[in-house]
Write an enzyme that holds these catalytic residues in place. Structure first.
Site, PDB file in Angstrom:
ATOM      1  N   SER A  37       0.823  -1.207   0.000  1.00 36.79           N
ATOM      2  CA  SER A  37       0.000   0.000   0.000  1.00 36.79           C
ATOM      3  C   SER A  37       0.861   1.263   0.000  1.00 36.79           C
ATOM      4  CB  SER A  37      -0.894   0.039   1.246  1.00 36.79           C
ATOM      5  OG  SER A  37      -1.604  -1.165   1.379  1.00 36.79           O
TER       6      SER A  37
HETATM    7  N1  SAH Z   1      -0.352  -5.293   3.967  1.00 41.78           N
HETATM    8  C1  SAH Z   1       0.430  -5.546   2.779  1.00 41.78           C
HETATM    9  C2  SAH Z   1      -0.264  -5.154   1.494  1.00 41.78           C
HETATM   10  C3  SAH Z   1      -1.294  -6.105   1.191  1.00 41.78           C
HETATM   11  S1  SAH Z   1      -1.825  -6.314  -0.473  1.00 41.78           S
HETATM   12  C4  SAH Z   1       1.773  -4.892   2.839  1.00 41.78           C
HETATM   13  O1  SAH Z   1       2.059  -4.155   3.794  1.00 41.78           O
HETATM   14  O2  SAH Z   1       2.583  -5.129   1.941  1.00 41.78           O
HETATM   15  C5  SAH Z   1      -3.112  -7.471  -0.069  1.00 41.78           C
HETATM   16  C6  SAH Z   1      -2.647  -8.851   0.291  1.00 41.78           C
HETATM   17  O3  SAH Z   1      -3.792  -9.595   0.691  1.00 41.78           O
HETATM   18  C7  SAH Z   1      -2.015  -9.613  -0.870  1.00 41.78           C
HETATM   19  O4  SAH Z   1      -0.744 -10.048  -0.531  1.00 41.78           O
HETATM   20  C8  SAH Z   1      -2.996 -10.765  -1.097  1.00 41.78           C
HETATM   21  O5  SAH Z   1      -2.354 -11.958  -1.522  1.00 41.78           O
HETATM   22  C9  SAH Z   1      -3.622 -10.926   0.271  1.00 41.78           C
HETATM   23  N2  SAH Z   1      -4.931 -11.595   0.273  1.00 41.78           N
HETATM   24  C10 SAH Z   1      -5.915 -11.506  -0.651  1.00 41.78           C
HETATM   25  N3  SAH Z   1      -6.971 -12.258  -0.290  1.00 41.78           N
HETATM   26  C11 SAH Z   1      -6.652 -12.846   0.906  1.00 41.78           C
HETATM   27  C12 SAH Z   1      -7.317 -13.745   1.782  1.00 41.78           C
HETATM   28  N4  SAH Z   1      -8.544 -14.223   1.509  1.00 41.78           N
HETATM   29  N5  SAH Z   1      -6.689 -14.116   2.911  1.00 41.78           N
HETATM   30  C13 SAH Z   1      -5.450 -13.664   3.203  1.00 41.78           C
HETATM   31  N6  SAH Z   1      -4.757 -12.821   2.407  1.00 41.78           N
HETATM   32  C14 SAH Z   1      -5.344 -12.408   1.270  1.00 41.78           C
END
Ligand code: SAH
Length: 231
Positions: free
Chosen positions: A82
């Protein structure tokens, strides 16, 4: 007398590393001032964590030079880290206390988890893409964030063995609020999530001492969708 070699190649390696480290620190300081303080983030603990965390070490080398820019960046597997302001603002809205136990859904690079780990006592984070769970676990360990536990799995189920949590943060957007996660929130707890398909809004859920919940919408956001879990 000239103290500084004219040609960069003439700088000894260790000095070059120091110069580079200083550049990252300067870029990070500038990021905190212009993108975060100048907007509306005021919590000193959040600002301190944003100043202390080497964001460039959480992202792939091919985008490292953009680490401190005002935008999200690709981290592979179609996912993103993000925008720094969003990480700070969501951490601020959570109002985390030092004794808190926090759950994050969507570990991604591990950067948000690293910020949370400096505000809370313990952080649990779930990532659905195995490869990202592995890389972020390694990054967090190598950088010494010891109070974060990452697991590969489906965030829609939360982490029942560790529930309840004082705070829960979703960094991927479900189409609607996830009741299983609201259920894993302590009384007096707070959850923050981007919610919606297409256009999303950031929603804050507060649970009072009697377990009643109240929702507030903050601002429009654009997160990757939370993918339906594995069966
Ligand atoms: N917090 C992260 C950014 C997240 S991007 C950072 O600091 O880098 C969103 C993330 O959520 C992705 O890595 C994606 O793979 C994950 N994601 C998507 N659906 C999900 C689910 N159902 N359960 C767990 N993670 C999930």
């Amino acid at each position: 007398m000239r103290l500084w070699p004219r040609h960069p190649a003439a700088i000894p390696l260790c000095l070059a590393a120091a110069v580079e480290a200083q550049d990252w620190a300067a870029l990070r300081e500038n990021m905190v001032r212009t993108q975060i303080e100048r907007r509306d983030v005021r919590d000193p603990a959040v600002l301190k964590a944003m100043r202390a965390t080497p964001r460039h070490l959480f992202i792939p080398e091919n985008v490292r030079n953009s680490a401190y820019e005002d935008r999200p960046l690709p981290i592979g597997h179609g996912q993103t880290i993000s925008q720094p302001y969003i990480v700070a603002s969501m951490s601020d809205l959570l109002e985390i206390q030092p004794g808190h136990k926090v759950l994050e859904i969507g570990t991604g690079s591990g950067y948000q988890a690293a910020i949370l780990s400096q505000l809370a006592k313990q952080v649990f984070s779930i990532e659905i893409v195995d490869a990202l769970a592995k890389t972020s676990t390694r990054t967090l360990r190598e950088l010494g964030y010891r109070n974060v536990t990452v697991r590969s799995g489906d965030g829609y189920r939360g982490w029942p063995e560790e529930a309840p949590f004082d705070r829960i943060i979703l960094t991927a957007a479900p189409p609607e609020m996830v009741q299983a996660l609201v259920d894993q929130l302590k009384n007096g707890g707070r959850l923050i999530a981007p919610v919606g398909t297409g256009s999303q809004v950031l929603v804050v859920v507060e649970k009072d001492a009697q377990g009643r919940t109240q929702q507030r919408t903050r601002y429009g956001v654009a997160f990757v969708p939370m993918v339906p879990g594995r069966k």
